[in-house]
Scaffold this motif. Structure first.
Motif, PDB file in Angstrom:
ATOM      1  N   ASP A 101      20.175  89.278 -51.915  1.00 17.81           N
ATOM      2  CA  ASP A 101      19.536  90.107 -52.951  1.00 17.81           C
ATOM      3  C   ASP A 101      18.845  89.197 -53.964  1.00 17.81           C
ATOM      4  O   ASP A 101      17.656  89.320 -54.237  1.00 17.81           O
ATOM      5  N   SER A 102      19.617  88.246 -54.525  1.00 16.28           N
ATOM      6  CA  SER A 102      19.048  87.314 -55.503  1.00 16.28           C
ATOM      7  C   SER A 102      19.855  86.019 -55.437  1.00 16.28           C
ATOM      8  O   SER A 102      21.093  86.062 -55.476  1.00 16.28           O
ATOM      9  N   THR A 103      19.157  84.900 -55.331  1.00 18.58           N
ATOM     10  CA  THR A 103      19.893  83.619 -55.301  1.00 18.58           C
ATOM     11  C   THR A 103      20.609  83.406 -56.630  1.00 18.58           C
ATOM     12  O   THR A 103      21.670  82.775 -56.660  1.00 18.58           O
ATOM     13  N   ASN A 104      20.063  83.911 -57.733  1.00 11.52           N
ATOM     14  CA  ASN A 104      20.768  83.783 -59.018  1.00 11.52           C
ATOM     15  C   ASN A 104      22.096  84.540 -58.969  1.00 11.52           C
ATOM     16  O   ASN A 104      23.116  84.046 -59.428  1.00 11.52           O
ATOM     17  N   ARG A 105      22.070  85.756 -58.424  1.00 14.47           N
ATOM     18  CA  ARG A 105      23.311  86.548 -58.350  1.00 14.47           C
ATOM     19  C   ARG A 105      24.357  85.800 -57.534  1.00 14.47           C
ATOM     20  O   ARG A 105      25.515  85.685 -57.953  1.00 14.47           O
ATOM     21  N   GLU A 111      14.431  84.669 -48.167  1.00 14.78           N
ATOM     22  CA  GLU A 111      13.907  85.959 -48.648  1.00 14.78           C
ATOM     23  C   GLU A 111      14.878  86.538 -49.663  1.00 14.78           C
ATOM     24  O   GLU A 111      16.099  86.371 -49.515  1.00 14.78           O
ATOM     25  N   GLN A 112      14.369  87.192 -50.700  1.00 10.14           N
ATOM     26  CA  GLN A 112      15.221  87.932 -51.632  1.00 10.14           C
ATOM     27  C   GLN A 112      14.815  89.403 -51.604  1.00 10.14           C
ATOM     28  O   GLN A 112      13.620  89.724 -51.586  1.00 10.14           O
ATOM     29  N   THR A 113      15.819  90.273 -51.613  1.00 10.09           N
ATOM     30  CA  THR A 113      15.491  91.700 -51.609  1.00 10.09           C
ATOM     31  C   THR A 113      15.489  92.276 -53.019  1.00 10.09           C
ATOM     32  O   THR A 113      14.997  93.376 -53.233  1.00 10.09           O
ATOM     33  N   GLY A 148      14.869  90.007 -56.046  1.00  9.96           N
ATOM     34  CA  GLY A 148      14.641  88.805 -56.863  1.00  9.96           C
ATOM     35  C   GLY A 148      14.472  89.206 -58.322  1.00  9.96           C
ATOM     36  O   GLY A 148      13.773  90.170 -58.632  1.00  9.96           O
ATOM     37  N   ARG A 149      15.125  88.469 -59.197  1.00 11.08           N
ATOM     38  CA  ARG A 149      15.077  88.821 -60.626  1.00 11.08           C
ATOM     39  C   ARG A 149      14.056  87.973 -61.365  1.00 11.08           C
ATOM     40  O   ARG A 149      14.018  86.754 -61.188  1.00 11.08           O
ATOM     41  N   GLY A 150      13.268  88.606 -62.215  1.00  4.35           N
ATOM     42  CA  GLY A 150      12.336  87.883 -63.072  1.00  4.35           C
ATOM     43  C   GLY A 150      12.791  87.948 -64.522  1.00  4.35           C
ATOM     44  O   GLY A 150      13.818  88.567 -64.829  1.00  4.35           O
ATOM     45  N   ARG A 151      12.036  87.318 -65.391  1.00  2.00           N
ATOM     46  CA  ARG A 151      12.357  87.381 -66.822  1.00  2.00           C
ATOM     47  C   ARG A 151      12.076  88.780 -67.349  1.00  2.00           C
ATOM     48  O   ARG A 151      11.325  89.549 -66.762  1.00  2.00           O
ATOM     49  N   LEU A 152      12.683  89.069 -68.483  1.00  2.00           N
ATOM     50  CA  LEU A 152      12.446  90.306 -69.218  1.00  2.00           C
ATOM     51  C   LEU A 152      12.667  91.536 -68.326  1.00  2.00           C
ATOM     52  O   LEU A 152      11.937  92.523 -68.409  1.00  2.00           O
ATOM     53  N   THR A 161      11.047  92.237 -61.742  1.00  2.00           N
ATOM     54  CA  THR A 161      11.463  91.779 -60.417  1.00  2.00           C
ATOM     55  C   THR A 161      10.570  90.592 -60.030  1.00  2.00           C
ATOM     56  O   THR A 161       9.504  90.385 -60.619  1.00  2.00           O
ATOM     57  N   TRP A 162      11.034  89.821 -59.038  1.00  2.00           N
ATOM     58  CA  TRP A 162      10.273  88.659 -58.568  1.00  2.00           C
ATOM     59  C   TRP A 162       9.948  88.878 -57.104  1.00  2.00           C
ATOM     60  O   TRP A 162      10.862  89.007 -56.283  1.00  2.00           O
ATOM     61  N   GLU A 163       8.678  88.950 -56.788  1.00  2.34           N
ATOM     62  CA  GLU A 163       8.235  89.163 -55.401  1.00  2.34           C
ATOM     63  C   GLU A 163       8.755  88.036 -54.517  1.00  2.34           C
ATOM     64  O   GLU A 163       8.475  86.869 -54.799  1.00  2.34           O
ATOM     65  N   ARG A 168      -3.417  80.676 -63.074  1.00  2.00           N
ATOM     66  CA  ARG A 168      -2.603  81.737 -62.460  1.00  2.00           C
ATOM     67  C   ARG A 168      -1.179  81.238 -62.255  1.00  2.00           C
ATOM     68  O   ARG A 168      -0.962  80.058 -61.990  1.00  2.00           O
ATOM     69  N   LYS A 169      -0.235  82.204 -62.271  1.00  4.07           N
ATOM     70  CA  LYS A 169       1.183  81.815 -62.212  1.00  4.07           C
ATOM     71  C   LYS A 169       1.573  81.399 -60.795  1.00  4.07           C
ATOM     72  O   LYS A 169       1.406  82.153 -59.838  1.00  4.07           O
ATOM     73  N   ALA A 170       2.116  80.176 -60.682  1.00  2.00           N
ATOM     74  CA  ALA A 170       2.565  79.670 -59.379  1.00  2.00           C
ATOM     75  C   ALA A 170       4.086  79.569 -59.321  1.00  2.00           C
ATOM     76  O   ALA A 170       4.651  79.501 -58.231  1.00  2.00           O
ATOM     77  N   ALA A 171       4.743  79.554 -60.479  1.00  2.00           N
ATOM     78  CA  ALA A 171       6.202  79.440 -60.472  1.00  2.00           C
ATOM     79  C   ALA A 171       6.777  80.066 -61.734  1.00  2.00           C
ATOM     80  O   ALA A 171       6.123  80.097 -62.782  1.00  2.00           O
ATOM     81  N   GLY A 172       8.000  80.580 -61.603  1.00  2.00           N
ATOM     82  CA  GLY A 172       8.697  81.173 -62.746  1.00  2.00           C
ATOM     83  C   GLY A 172      10.144  80.712 -62.756  1.00  2.00           C
ATOM     84  O   GLY A 172      10.699  80.341 -61.710  1.00  2.00           O
ATOM     85  N   ILE A 173      10.740  80.738 -63.936  1.00  2.00           N
ATOM     86  CA  ILE A 173      12.103  80.233 -64.107  1.00  2.00           C
ATOM     87  C   ILE A 173      12.918  81.256 -64.882  1.00  2.00           C
ATOM     88  O   ILE A 173      12.448  81.801 -65.878  1.00  2.00           O
ATOM     89  N   GLY A 213      17.396  79.507 -62.209  1.00  2.00           N
ATOM     90  CA  GLY A 213      16.728  80.144 -61.065  1.00  2.00           C
ATOM     91  C   GLY A 213      15.247  79.804 -61.073  1.00  2.00           C
ATOM     92  O   GLY A 213      14.570  79.985 -62.086  1.00  2.00           O
ATOM     93  N   ILE A 214      14.773  79.292 -59.955  1.00  2.00           N
ATOM     94  CA  ILE A 214      13.379  78.844 -59.881  1.00  2.00           C
ATOM     95  C   ILE A 214      12.700  79.502 -58.680  1.00  2.00           C
ATOM     96  O   ILE A 214      13.183  79.403 -57.552  1.00  2.00           O
ATOM     97  N   GLY A 215      11.601  80.166 -58.938  1.00  2.00           N
ATOM     98  CA  GLY A 215      10.798  80.721 -57.843  1.00  2.00           C
ATOM     99  C   GLY A 215       9.459  80.007 -57.816  1.00  2.00           C
ATOM    100  O   GLY A 215       8.770  79.963 -58.840  1.00  2.00           O
TER     101      GLY A 215
HETATM  102  C1  BTN Z   1       9.921  84.864 -64.142  1.00  2.00           C
HETATM  103  O1  BTN Z   1       9.934  86.086 -64.352  1.00  2.00           O
HETATM  104  O2  BTN Z   1       8.927  84.194 -64.373  1.00  2.00           O
HETATM  105  C2  BTN Z   1      11.154  84.186 -63.579  1.00  2.00           C
HETATM  106  C3  BTN Z   1      11.242  84.329 -62.103  1.00  2.00           C
HETATM  107  C4  BTN Z   1      12.427  83.618 -61.491  1.00  2.00           C
HETATM  108  C5  BTN Z   1      12.539  83.878 -59.995  1.00  2.00           C
HETATM  109  C6  BTN Z   1      13.599  83.071 -59.339  1.00  2.00           C
HETATM  110  S1  BTN Z   1      13.507  83.129 -57.583  1.00  2.00           S
HETATM  111  C7  BTN Z   1      15.043  82.323 -57.457  1.00  2.00           C
HETATM  112  C8  BTN Z   1      15.923  82.890 -58.541  1.00  2.00           C
HETATM  113  N1  BTN Z   1      16.609  84.090 -58.082  1.00  2.00           N
HETATM  114  C9  BTN Z   1      16.216  85.179 -58.740  1.00  2.00           C
HETATM  115  O3  BTN Z   1      16.627  86.328 -58.519  1.00  2.00           O
HETATM  116  N2  BTN Z   1      15.283  84.857 -59.649  1.00  2.00           N
HETATM  117  C10 BTN Z   1      15.029  83.425 -59.670  1.00  2.00           C
END
Ligand code: BTN
Length: 325
Positions: free
Chosen positions: A88-92, A112-114, A116-120, A123-125, A183-188, A205-207
């Motif tokens: 589901d999420s590597t952070n979880r 693959e994450q089903t 993925g969590r993003g900030r705020l 979700t993270w594609e 353009r955004k290439a990575a998020g943390i 967590g780094i995507g």
């Molecule tokens: C952002 O919103 O910019 C942060 C995105 C972070 C995504 C990564 S992918 C690996 C890790 N697992 C998650 O569920 N989220 C972070």
């Protein structure tokens, strides 16, 4: 017998007879065969031929722990790499492992994450097998108020790893988005478990969008997000990139703990896309002004008509090249 010992032996791609392998590893030929089968199930392509033996025919472009080989001995991040095809999420997962006592540097990677969590709360594609989804367990000896610095340090490591990989200028948008060509290439996303004055653990967590093409992203992200492959015109070796990123994270985390934020702050500011730009910040209240940089605590400094304000959290937007995200 550990399949990883066999993998190391076959790593040069040369043919080796079952007898030779068995002799070098001190196991039976049947045990060698079992280990070959195990590696094949993990996705390695291993050729077998009568009279010649075995050879590693190629890597599989999966983020398998045996593929993520750092070139140097880690200073602090010594934990194992945990791999999942789907999570589901590597952070979880990393948070669960940390609660169970996982050692510092334990890294979770997934194809693959089903969810993925993003900030705020976003979700993270996370489409399969194209990008990097990585979470690292940290146990920093620092008070919880200093934890935001870790995300800024990670942004420096990610931006420098991307620049080294592509030869392109990678920029940081405060606090920790990494951009290529605006353009955004990575998020943390850092997640923290702490007592009042002590951090139990942080999951970093780094995507990183490595090989996703334009069409691998949903339409609403196609112009806001990009990938390394899209920008540099060739595919990226995901496991190699991951190993090099982990090396940089280890070195920069070590620098933060040993020497503080000063040198890292300079490196952050060299790549900061917002300095000198006019921004709006949506936080506890909305402010507008020109970005002056970041301070020693990692706060964003914005010069408004009322003077310089320190922004500790919030969503920053600007008019111009960066299109949000
Ligand atoms: C952002 O919103 O910019 C942060 C995105 C972070 C995504 C990564 S992918 C690996 C890790 N697992 C998650 O569920 N989220 C972070």
């Amino acid at each position: 017998m550990g399949a990883d010992r066999l993998l190391r032996l076959l790593g040069d791609g040369a043919w080796r007879s079952g007898e030779e392998i068995a002799g070098e590893l001190g196991v039976t030929r049947a045990a060698v065969w079992k280990a070959v089968e195990r590696l094949r199930r993990q996705g390695y392509a291993i050729d077998a031929a009568a009279g010649r033996g075995y050879r590693l025919a190629g890597t599989t472009d999966r983020l398998l722990p045996g593929e993520i080989r750092p070139a140097v001995e880690p200073r602090r991040l010594r934990g194992p790499v945990v791999h999942r095809d789907v999570v589901d999420s590597t952070n979880r997962l990393a948070i669960d492992l940390a609660r169970d006592g996982a050692e510092e540097g334990t890294a979770v990677v997934a194809e693959e994450q089903t969810a993925g969590r993003g900030r705020l709360g976003r979700t993270w594609e996370s489409p399969p097998r194209l990008n990097l989804y990585l979470s690292v367990v940290l146990r920093p000896p620092m008070p919880p108020v200093d934890v935001p610095l870790l995300a800024l340090v990670a942004a420096v490591a990610v931006a420098e790893a991307i620049a080294a990989e592509t030869g392109l200028r990678a920029e940081i948008k405060w606090p920790n988005d990494v951009l290529l060509g605006g353009r955004k290439a990575a998020g943390i996303l850092t997640e923290l478990e702490a007592e009042a004055d002590r951090v139990r653990f942080v999951v970093l967590g780094i995507g990183v969008n490595l090989n996703a093409g334009r069409d691998d992203l949903p339409p609403e992200l196609r112009d806001k997000a990009t990938s390394l492959a899209r920008e540099c015109g060739r595919p990226v070796d995901r496991a190699g990139f991951t190993a090099r990123l982990l090396e940089r994270l280890d070195a920069d985390y070590d620098e933060l703990l040993a020497a503080g934020f000063t040198g890292l702050r300079r490196r952050y500011e060299e790549r900061h896309a917002l300095t000198g730009r006019w921004v709006a910040v949506e936080g506890a209240r909305r402010i507008e002004g020109e970005v002056r940089g970041i301070d020693a605590d990692g706060a964003l400094l914005v010069e408004t008509t009322a003077g310089v304000e320190r922004v500790l959290s919030g969503e920053v937007t600007l008019a111009g090249a960066y299109r949000g995200g």
